[in-house]
Design a protein around this motif. Structure first.
Motif, mmCIF file in Angstrom:
data_model
loop_
_atom_site.group_PDB
_atom_site.id
_atom_site.type_symbol
_atom_site.label_atom_id
_atom_site.label_comp_id
_atom_site.label_asym_id
_atom_site.label_seq_id
_atom_site.Cartn_x
_atom_site.Cartn_y
_atom_site.Cartn_z
ATOM 1 N N GLU A 25 0.781 -1.264 0.009
ATOM 2 C CA GLU A 25 -0.187 0.069 -0.064
ATOM 3 C C GLU A 25 0.990 1.039 -0.042
ATOM 4 O O GLU A 25 0.635 2.355 -0.779
ATOM 5 C CB GLU A 25 -0.950 -0.083 1.287
ATOM 6 C CG GLU A 25 -1.914 1.032 1.293
ATOM 7 C CD GLU A 25 -2.912 0.981 0.244
ATOM 8 O OE1 GLU A 25 -3.046 0.212 -0.644
ATOM 9 O OE2 GLU A 25 -3.963 1.884 0.280
ATOM 10 N N ARG A 51 -5.372 3.156 2.320
ATOM 11 C CA ARG A 51 -6.628 3.620 2.045
ATOM 12 C C ARG A 51 -7.712 2.650 2.819
ATOM 13 O O ARG A 51 -8.904 2.892 2.779
ATOM 14 C CB ARG A 51 -6.810 3.203 0.661
ATOM 15 C CG ARG A 51 -5.886 4.345 -0.251
ATOM 16 C CD ARG A 51 -6.252 3.888 -1.761
ATOM 17 N NE ARG A 51 -5.204 2.507 -2.015
ATOM 18 C CZ ARG A 51 -4.817 2.212 -2.916
ATOM 19 N NH1 ARG A 51 -5.525 2.416 -4.278
ATOM 20 N NH2 ARG A 51 -4.211 1.173 -3.058
ATOM 21 N N THR A 141 -5.834 0.121 7.691
ATOM 22 C CA THR A 141 -6.244 -1.093 8.233
ATOM 23 C C THR A 141 -5.391 -1.565 9.359
ATOM 24 O O THR A 141 -4.214 -1.362 9.659
ATOM 25 C CB THR A 141 -5.594 -2.137 6.953
ATOM 26 O OG1 THR A 141 -6.441 -1.566 5.940
ATOM 27 C CG2 THR A 141 -6.075 -3.550 7.138
HETATM 28 C C1 0RA Z 1 -6.565 -2.975 -2.874
HETATM 29 C C2 0RA Z 1 -7.208 -1.828 -3.054
HETATM 30 C C3 0RA Z 1 -7.490 -0.811 -1.851
HETATM 31 C C4 0RA Z 1 -6.793 -0.879 -0.929
HETATM 32 C C5 0RA Z 1 -5.949 -2.162 -0.593
HETATM 33 C C6 0RA Z 1 -5.835 -2.975 -1.457
HETATM 34 C C7 0RA Z 1 -5.188 -2.569 0.756
HETATM 35 C C8 0RA Z 1 -4.884 -3.805 1.285
HETATM 36 C C9 0RA Z 1 -4.166 -3.710 2.325
HETATM 37 C C10 0RA Z 1 -3.602 -4.431 3.221
HETATM 38 C C11 0RA Z 1 -3.172 -4.198 4.333
HETATM 39 N N1 0RA Z 1 -3.467 -2.857 4.306
HETATM 40 C C12 0RA Z 1 -4.021 -2.530 3.075
HETATM 41 N N2 0RA Z 1 -4.160 -1.268 2.613
HETATM 42 C C13 0RA Z 1 -4.917 -1.006 1.444
HETATM 43 C C14 0RA Z 1 -8.083 0.375 -2.292
HETATM 44 C C15 0RA Z 1 -8.659 0.701 -3.358
HETATM 45 C C16 0RA Z 1 -9.356 2.018 -3.510
HETATM 46 O O1 0RA Z 1 -9.717 2.651 -2.310
HETATM 47 O O2 0RA Z 1 -9.581 2.690 -4.492
#
Ligand code: 0RA
Length: 398
Positions: A25, A51, A141
Motif C-alpha cells: 500500500e 486506504r 487497516t
Molecule cells: C486493494 C485496493 C485498495 C486497498 C488495498 C488493496 C489495501 C490492502 C491492504 C492490506 C493491508 N493494508 C492495506 N491497505 C490497502 C483500495 C482501493 C481504493 O480505495 O480505490
C-alpha cells in the motif's frame, strides 16, 4: 506449506506477510506509517494508514471484499486494480489468508468510506463477518492475530529478528515510517548469577535516503574511502535502485533484493551489476591513463574489494531459483541492470574524478596484492619442485 516452516522462522514469516501488504500500500503511494506491536501473550498488531482494504460486498456472494481477502487462498492479488502490481514479497499478496488460516484468531479493523468496519476469524473461519461498528474520517487497516499454538513450535517472537527485518523494509521503501514496539512483560533473566531485567523495546525507522541510508548503516563502523555513497535510481520496466560506498576493508559486501526480498543467492540482477562495475572502472582507468596500454585489466574481484553495495530491483513476474529459492532467474534483468548501472556510474565517475581516483587506487592495490600472492605461490611451487628433484628425501613432505 505456504509459510515455509512451523519453526520460529515460519512464525516470524506471519508478521512479514501482514507487513508486506501494508508495504504494498505504501509502494502504491497511499500509506506513510506502519506500526507493528508485539502485544502481551504474543499477539501481533500491524496497523497502517493506507486506504483501507475495500469493504464493499460482492454482488453474487454477498461477502465483503475484505473477508474474501482473508478467507480465500490466492485472493489477495486480485484486489490491486490498476493501483500497480504487487511488488513486495508476501507471496503475491496471498499472505493474509495464509496467516489467517494459521492463527488461533484474527481480528481486522478497517477505516474507510467514513466508517470503522471490523471482522473476526478463528483458525481461518469467519466468526464475525465484516460489520460497521462506528464512524471515522480516517483511513487505514489494522490486523491483530494470535498464531496457532497447535501449529507452531513456539509463539515467542524474537524482537531483534523482527526489528532487523523491519529496519530493512524501511531502508527499501524510502520515506516510509515503520515502528515496532515490544509490549510483552519484561522477562527476568539470570546472567552470571545476576538478575538482569530485559526492558521493553521499541524502535522507529524512516529513511529519506533509502538505500544510501542502508549502505551508510552497513558501513557505520568502517573507514570510508568517500563520504557520499554513489546512488543510482532508474524507473522503467524493471525499476532499479543501487547505492555503493567503498571502505578500506578487504571484503566485498553486496546485498541484493528483488521486490524487497533478500536474494541471498544473487542472480541475474547481481550479474548485471558486476558486469557493469567491472567494465566502467576498467574503461575509466584506461581513458584517464590510470591503466596503461601494456597493463592488464582489473578483474571483478579487484574492483569489488572494499565495496559495500545494496541493489534493489522490482520485477513483475520474478522467477526464483536455487537451493533456497532466493536466486533471481529472469534473464532480461541482467542487461537492464548492466545498462542502467553503466550509464549512471560512468557519469558519476566523470563528475567526481577525486572519488574515481581514490576508488581506483584501492582497486589497483587489490590487483597488486593479488599478483604478489600469485607470484609468491608460483615461486614456492617452483622451489618445492626443484628441491624435490635434486634432494633425496628421507620423509615424504606434503
Ligand atoms: C486493494 C485496493 C485498495 C486497498 C488495498 C488493496 C489495501 C490492502 C491492504 C492490506 C493491508 N493494508 C492495506 N491497505 C490497502 C483500495 C482501493 C481504493 O480505495 O480505490
Amino acid at each position: 506449506m505456504y509459510i515455509g516452516s512451523v519453526s520460529i522462522r515460519g512464525l516470524h514469516h506471519l508478521v512479514y506477510e501482514i507487513v508486506d501488504n501494508s508495504v504494498d500500500e505504501a509502494l502504491a503511494g497511499y500509506c506513510k506509517n506502519i506500526n507493528v506491536t508485539i502485544e502481551e501473550g504474543n499477539v501481533i498488531c500491524v496497523e497502517d494508514d493506507g486506504r483501507g482494504i475495500p469493504v464493499e460486498k460482492h454482488a453474487k456472494t454477498g461477502i465483503s471484499a475484505a473477508e474474501t481477502v482473508y478467507t480465500i487462498l490466492h485472493a489477495g492479488g486480485k484486489f490491486g486494480g490498476d493501483s500497480g502490481y504487487k511488488v513486495s514479497g508476501g507471496l503475491h499478496g496471498v499472505g493474509s489468508s495464509v496467516v489467517n488460516a494459521l492463527s488461533e484468531w484474527t481480528e481486522v479493523t478497517i477505516q474507510r468510506d467514513g466508517g470503522i468496519f471490523q471482522m473476526a476469524f478463528e483458525r481461518g473461519k469467519t466468526v464475525k463477518p465484516l460489520e460497521r461498528i462506528g464512524d471515522s474520517d480516517k483511513t487505514g487497516t489494522k490486523v491483530r492475530f494470535l498464531a496457532d499454538s497447535t501449529i507452531f513450535e513456539t509463539l515467542e517472537y524474537e524482537y531483534e529478528v523482527l526489528e532487523k527485518r523491519l529496519r530493512e523494509m524501511a531502508f527499501l521503501t524510502k520515506g516510509l515510517k515503520i515502528t515496532i514496539e515490544d509490549k510483552r512483560a519484561p522477562k527476568e533473566e539470570v546472567i552470571d548469577g545476576e538478575e538482569v531485567e530485559i526492558k521493553p523495546r521499541k524502535a522507529e525507522f524512516c529513511f529519506e535516503g533509502g538505500l544510501n541510508s542502508f549502505v551508510e548503516y552497513l558501513n557505520k563502523n568502517k573507514e570510508k574511502i568517500h563520504e557520499m555513497p554513489i546512488y543510482i535510481e532508474k524507473d522503467g520496466e524493471v525499476p532499479i535502485e543501487v547505492a555503493i560506498q567503498y571502505t578500506t576493508s578487504y571484503s566485498e559486501n553486496i546485498y541484493t533484493f528483488v521486490n524487497n526480498i533478500n536474494t541471498i543467492e544473487g542472480g541475474t540482477h547481481l550479474e548485471g551489476f558486476k558486469r557493469a562495475v567491472t567494465k566502467v572502472f576498467n574503461d575509466y582507468a584506461r581513458s584517464h591513463g590510470i591503466l596503461k596500454e601494456k597493463d592488464l585489466n582489473l578483474v571483478g574481484e579487484d574492483i569489488r574489494e572494499g565495496m559495500t553495495a545494496v541493489i534493489s530491483v522490482k520485477v513483475k513476474e520474478p522467477q526464483f531459483e536455487g537451493q533456497t529459492k532466493t536466486k533471481l532467474g529472469n534473464s532480461n534483468v541482467t542487461g537492464i541492470v548492466a545498462n542502467a548501472v553503466s550509464d549512471a556510474l560512468s557519469a558519476f565517475l566523470e563528475e567526481n574524478p577525486n572519488i574515481a581516483k581514490a576508488i581506483l587506487e584501492k582497486c589497483i592495490s587489490a590487483f597488486r596484492a593479488r599478483e604478489a600472492a600469485r607470484k609468491a605461490r608460483e615461486l614456492a611451487r617452483k622451489k618445492n619442485s626443484m628441491e624435490g628433484s635434486t634432494l633425496p628425501r628421507k620423509t615424504c613432505r606434503l
